[in-house]
Scaffold this motif. Sequence first.
Motif: not given
Length: 678
Positions: A253-260, A271-278
């Motif tokens: 969950x910490x890594x998810x928060x970091x990517x966010x 668009x690629x940035x949005x794709x990564x986050x999704x």
Amino acid sequence: MKSITLLSRHFSTARQLQNVVLPTPKPKFTQKSTALTEEQCVEILDQYPDIKTLKKLHSKIIVDHHPQSNPSLGIKLMRAYAACGEPSLTRHIFDEIPEKNVIFFNVMIRSYVNNHLYYDALLVFKTMASRGFEPDNYTYPCALKACSGLDNLNVGLQIHGAVVKVGLDLNLFIGNGLVSMYGKCGCLMEARRVLDEMPSRDVVSWNSMVAGHAQNARFDDALEVCKEMEALSFKPDAGTMASLLPAVTNTTSNNVSYVKEIFMKLVKKSVVSWNVMIAVYVNNSMADKAVNLYLEMEKYKIEPDAVTIASVLPACGDLSALSLGRHMHEYVERKKLRPNLLLENALVDMYAKCGSLREAREVFDRMTFRDVVSWTSMISAYGLNGQGRDAVALFAKMRDLGLSPDSIAFVSVISACSHAGLLEEGRSYYKLMTEEYRIIPRIEHFACMVDLLGRSGQVDEAHSFIKQMPVEPNERVWGALLSACRVHSNMNIGLLAADYLFQLTPEQSGYYVLLSNIYAKAGRWQDVATIRSIMKNRGIKKMPGISNVELNNRIHTFLAGDQSDPHSEEIYEELDILVGKMKELGYVPETDSALHDVEEEDKECHLAVHSEKLAIVFAILNTEPGTPIRITKNLRVCGDCHVAAKLISKIVEREIIVRDTNRFHHFKNGVCSCGDYW
């Protein structure tokens, strides 16, 4: 005479080019216009014109300026054709130039690399050396990129040796190319060594290292490199996000928060940035966040690509967000993104997870090409929806067409047999897999067989099957057996399975609840109390039942006894009315589903407010009569809610589709598609 021959060849080329050129609107010049000066030609070429204009200009240059004797124009023509994605025409000019220098070779190599013709690029690089031209600091990065594209470590190593020999190994761009090449070829230690030895580094250097880890499926390590670059005051950018895309997977969950955090800090989001986050949200079971981010993307008028849609569709499936899934399908058709195997497979899977077999099959039937994944998705869809015979027929059709089923396809078809009670068919597919296709069974196949035997009432045989397994049974295998013991009230084997499960996964509440169920059905309330006492002492809490329902592209979530919805009062009033009508039809609450040793009346109250009942009533109140209702639940549907859903479907004359952790239940006119077998 020689010059005349050359000139006639160029006139021939000019006529050939003119034959394929159509008039363009408002051209800067025409075929009949006066000769263009070299300066005018250069000015047009520097603007990188479209291909039609470029071909016209090329024919003028051939006639007026003879590019074979004008290196400057030759190079600019090559660059312009390369920018138009025409490496063959770039090569034609390259071959026509009699006196070449290193720049011609660099442009040709770059043209091939930018058009993913890596082998051709390395051939030109080799030719360059054989003709006595010394590669420079522009040549090597392109050649290294070609090595990356081909995973050609041998040539990459030769280039590394060459740049060290001529003292170019400290060049920033060459260093970045080496990091990228080693990373792509799986040599992460060498990539890191090059990075650490670089006298100066930029964001691209670090992004290359991030990409190396990502390309080798080391997502968490890639994120550690991101954190390291930030600590050294290099801000992650859109390129950093793009580098992460190949490896997005389940993480902390910490890594998810970091990517966010990286995503939110980006000044300009591609668009690629949005794709990564999704993709991060989808891979970490945050389907609601993935869907909300996609809706935000639409709000900001950012046009999604095929990867975006393929990334979000699984989230729609997880939430049974059929309306949004259909909206995305319409977008795919409108933007002509089909045929696209990845996208079409995602559409089949989405419709299947939403319980819409008709639409899943329509997409499947329209596919111009299907791989084993396509067939497996459709077979699995039939199985989960209780249409085992359709799954078996489709599996047979796949084989008739010459496709060899893989291990996952066999998991799907055996599972489909299990859900439909097709015991003998399931046995035969297991035999087919092991004897004819020589596929070594994995733990998933063993779990499917235990489930198949157990659901069919062959609990003793299922237990014997486990004892004969060549590998150690895991929680899925013992869990399947425990579930069978609950259905068929086999106390002895159930206790044995539970004992193994408590050793394997002592923190998993679901198995305690299953054992508690077995005791409750037998009326052994003292044992139920003991189980609950053990759970309390170990700090294990029963996972709360959660049901989701989609309305106007928004997901509404309900918990048991939930009163957080603004219309809770209306929901409970309508539920009371429905329960009254259900009782008129003979409904008697299945109090075995309530696992507390309390009075029958109290059990009834507890059962009445289960999350799926609240979600169903919410949908009835907020949708048009006759509209199908789709619910997704995170736990197995209890017996009482199953009976209630059948009766409600008859009372309100609606189809109610509930997907629980085991399968789909299609309730219609008082009957469930599972045949009360789940």
